[in-house]
Design a protein around this motif. Structure first.
Motif, PDB file in Angstrom:
ATOM      1  N   ILE A  10      71.727   8.619  66.054  1.00 27.51           N
ATOM      2  CA  ILE A  10      71.493   8.433  67.538  1.00 27.51           C
ATOM      3  C   ILE A  10      71.699   9.921  68.220  1.00 27.51           C
ATOM      4  N   GLY A  11      72.516  10.803  67.748  1.00 24.44           N
ATOM      5  CA  GLY A  11      72.705  12.153  68.245  1.00 24.44           C
ATOM      6  C   GLY A  11      71.923  13.262  67.713  1.00 24.44           C
ATOM      7  N   GLY A  12      70.918  12.863  66.998  1.00 25.39           N
ATOM      8  CA  GLY A  12      70.173  14.027  66.272  1.00 25.39           C
ATOM      9  C   GLY A  12      70.286  14.334  64.613  1.00 25.39           C
ATOM     10  N   GLY A  13      71.147  13.409  64.257  1.00 32.01           N
ATOM     11  CA  GLY A  13      71.451  13.604  62.855  1.00 32.01           C
ATOM     12  C   GLY A  13      70.640  12.823  61.849  1.00 32.01           C
ATOM     13  N   ILE A  14      71.201  12.212  60.701  1.00 33.71           N
ATOM     14  CA  ILE A  14      70.551  11.275  59.826  1.00 33.71           C
ATOM     15  C   ILE A  14      71.540  10.056  59.702  1.00 33.71           C
ATOM     16  N   GLY A  15      70.787   8.896  59.098  1.00 32.65           N
ATOM     17  CA  GLY A  15      71.421   7.729  58.864  1.00 32.65           C
ATOM     18  C   GLY A  15      70.769   7.142  57.708  1.00 32.65           C
ATOM     19  N   MET A  16      71.112   5.827  57.680  1.00 32.50           N
ATOM     20  CA  MET A  16      70.621   5.021  56.403  1.00 32.50           C
ATOM     21  C   MET A  16      70.056   3.773  56.890  1.00 32.50           C
ATOM     22  N   GLU A  17      69.113   3.348  56.081  1.00 34.37           N
ATOM     23  CA  GLU A  17      68.430   2.203  56.165  1.00 34.37           C
ATOM     24  C   GLU A  17      67.854   1.632  55.009  1.00 34.37           C
ATOM     25  N   LEU A  18      67.442   0.146  55.032  1.00 33.08           N
ATOM     26  CA  LEU A  18      66.900  -0.320  53.850  1.00 33.08           C
ATOM     27  C   LEU A  18      65.696   0.096  53.369  1.00 33.08           C
ATOM     28  N   SER A  19      65.392   0.409  52.342  1.00 34.68           N
ATOM     29  CA  SER A  19      63.762   0.946  51.972  1.00 34.68           C
ATOM     30  C   SER A  19      62.871  -0.117  52.058  1.00 34.68           C
TER      31      SER A  19
END
Length: 600
Positions: free
Chosen positions: A155-164
């Protein structure tokens, strides 16, 4: 006679009466004695204690007999089948010590324990597993933790992870429905910085890369690339620091499911390296594994390699299987020897390759033993478990028959004279039992063979191991085909999976540049290594169209320089000095051998 007879009968009767009276008297005396003994306090206490013990024993029996019969759930659990063995359960068992993943901790321990007492005590090698106190409580610090590195969240401009959302790739489609695929997700701000990074790398200037990292200290790919620049120039310390930062950024974005060891069937947690957002994560883990064995931390390299392979075990995109068995054997641990044996015998990991020819596709599958390093490592692990056992000898002969050319090259590497004869050995006779060629040879199989011999030769060079090899071949009953020769091994076409492997990635050191050829400006090293305080402001938000304006200005300057070079008047430097000086002040003149000023 009658009178005498009557007298004898009377005497007998009188004697019987007297004996009866004596018996009655004795009985009465015994009863009175027993009554006296009962009045003794010691004998009464013992009798009471005996009665109490009998009552307690009866109470225990009654308690057990009063328990309800076992329920159906209990009966089902006791009769249930053992849990399913998966690749993940072998690669990352719950008992694995998480501190093995921390390269800094391993280095402190290796270098005499300076600072190694930080945290819980080290786990012994040969025990069932680390205690709960030796396990890290949170999965976010698996590969070490630097408190000064605080990357922004998604949310702060970085990276996250999600289900493909993509369907499972080859060879997973149509397989286990319980598998879960993850991928990294870039925020909009991170995507803009990624586009700037691509523009910087297209120029191929290392100094521009250092400036970019100084401005964006939490952009993962640029940090990883600059780390490799330091490694290639011989600055191992700065390279390790940047590599650690890149891994920590990606690790902080991972979900708990990816970092957890306690995964249960039926599915596994996987990641696809071919997705663009996942490429850097796989590359960073591979470099961490590579650097770990280069500095002598084999246990850390093995742990990182097992984690990396668990993300995609059936495709092995980084070529971990070509060196993982060496790390297990070189660490000299019984637990790691058992890891090799279990992985081979479970057959949970296979080699898959999709061969395309004439618009047709053929799915080729090979067992792990078709890799020469795993076939020979399995035999050596069995030999370490029980020297010269039948299982070890059979596994060794199977490996030799599968890879006869590899075995011949291995003997040559460890300097075994196969032409010599003595009273104990005659290698020339024994080697007649082994095939001389392999039916399938290609550049890929030769690369795999060279990597195996280069890394494993030291493990097979001891006198005890060479003696075991000779005895195993001596006890082997050769099986011949119809022509009287040993049968050829099967073709191993699925090994084309590793056609893009670079053998230089499996050496013990990098090929470094000489100091005079270092293209990096020393003045840019400190800004690139600095991590600014705070978290969200590191990823500077560029204004809309700012990058496009910079690119247009750069193109304009290049065109201007080309135009200026085409219209400059050359000045002969042999002319009088004052004339050369005055004419050089004009923008359309240039001195021969001097750089053009680009129109002033």
């Amino acid at each position: 006679r009658d009178e005498n007879k009557d007298e004898e009968v009377h005497d007998n009767d009188s004697s019987r009466d007297e004996n009866k009276d004596e018996n009655v008297g004795n009985t009465s005396n015994s009863k009175s004695a027993n009554q006296k003994e009962t009045k003794n306090p010691k004998s009464s206490t013992a009798a009471v204690q005996e009665i109490k013990e009998e009552d307690e024993f009866d109470a225990i029996l009654n308690e057990f007999t009063s328990l309800p019969p076992p329920s159906d759930a209990t009966a089902t659990t006791s009769n249930s089948t053992p849990p399913k063995i998966t690749a993940h359960s072998i690669l990352l068992p719950p008992t694995l010590d998480t501190r093995d993943f921390d390269l800094d901790y391993s280095l402190r321990t290796l270098l005499g324990g300076a600072g190694a007492d930080v945290g819980p005590p080290a786990t012994p090698q040969h025990q069932n597993g680390p205690s709960q106190s030796n396990r890290r409580r949170g999965p976010k610090r698996l590969f070490g933790y630097n408190p000064s590195v605080t990357p922004p969240h998604y949310i702060g401009g970085g990276i996250g992870m999600e289900l493909s959302p993509a369907p499972p790739p080859f060879p997973y489609y149509g397989g286990n429905d319980g598998d879960v695929w993850f991928r990294f997700r870039h925020s909009d701000t991170f995507e803009k910085i990624q586009r700037d990074y691509e523009a910087v790398t297209s120029a191929g200037n290392v100094n521009h890369l250092a400036l970019f990292v100084a401005e964006n200290p939490y952009h993962t790919k640029s940090v990883l690339q600059l780390a490799m620049v330091f490694y290639r120039t011989g600055d191992m310390e700065r390279g390790r620091e940047l590599l650690r930062r890149a891994v920590q950024i990606w690790e902080g974005a991972c979900s708990r499911e990816v970092l957890s060891f306690e995964k249960e069937p039926p599915g596994e947690v996987l990641m696809d390296e071919s997705e663009e957002s996942n490429e850097g994560w796989f590359a960073a883990l591979w470099r961490l594994m590579q650097i770990s064995w280069m500095v002598g931390c084999l246990t850390t390299s093995l742990a990182v390699g097992r984690f990396l392979l668990s993300l995609d075990p059936q495709r092995d995109p980084m070529g971990v299987l070509l060196v993982l068995d060496y790390l297990a054997l070189a660490s000299a641990s019984e637990e790691h020897d058992e890891f090799i044996i279990r992985l081979i015998e479970s057959d949970t990991i296979q080699i898959h390759y999709l061969e395309k020819s004439n618009e047709e596709e053929e799915h080729l599958i090979s067992p792990l033993r078709h890799l020469a390093n795993w076939a020979f490592s399995y035999a050596l692990a069995l030999h370490r478990r029980q020297p010269s056992s039948k299982a070890a000898n059979k596994a060794l002969m199977d490996a030799i028959n599968l890879h006869p050319v590899t075995f011949s090259n291995l003997l040559r590497k460890i300097k075994v004279d196969t032409n010599s004869r003595s009273c104990r050995t005659d290698w020339s006779v024994q080697l007649q039992k082994i095939p001389k060629t392999e039916p399938y040879e290609c550049p890929t199989t030769r690369k795999i063979r060279d990597i195996f011999i280069e890394r494993h030769s030291v493990l097979w060079s001891s006198d005890e191991t060479i003696r075991w090899i000779y005895e195993a071949i001596d006890d082997y009953d050769m099986v011949c085909d119809e022509s009287g020769h040993p049968p050829l091994p099967p073709a191993k076409k699925a090994l084309q999976r590793y056609s893009k492997v670079d053998p230089s990635d499996y050496k013990d050191r990098f090929q470094t540049l000489p100091p005079e050829a270092n293209p990096l400006d020393p003045e840019l090293v400190a800004p690139a290594m600095a991590v600014h305080a705070g978290g969200r402001g590191h990823l500077r938000r560029r204004r809309e169209g700012e990058m496009e304006q910079e690119q247009m200005m750069r193109r304009f300057m290049e065109m201007n320089n080309q135009f200026a070079d085409a219209n400059l008047t050359a000045i002969d430097p042999d002319d009088p000095m004052l004339q050369v000086f005055l004419r050089s002040l004009l923008p359309w003149n240039t001195v021969q051998g001097a750089a053009a000023r680009g129109g002033g």
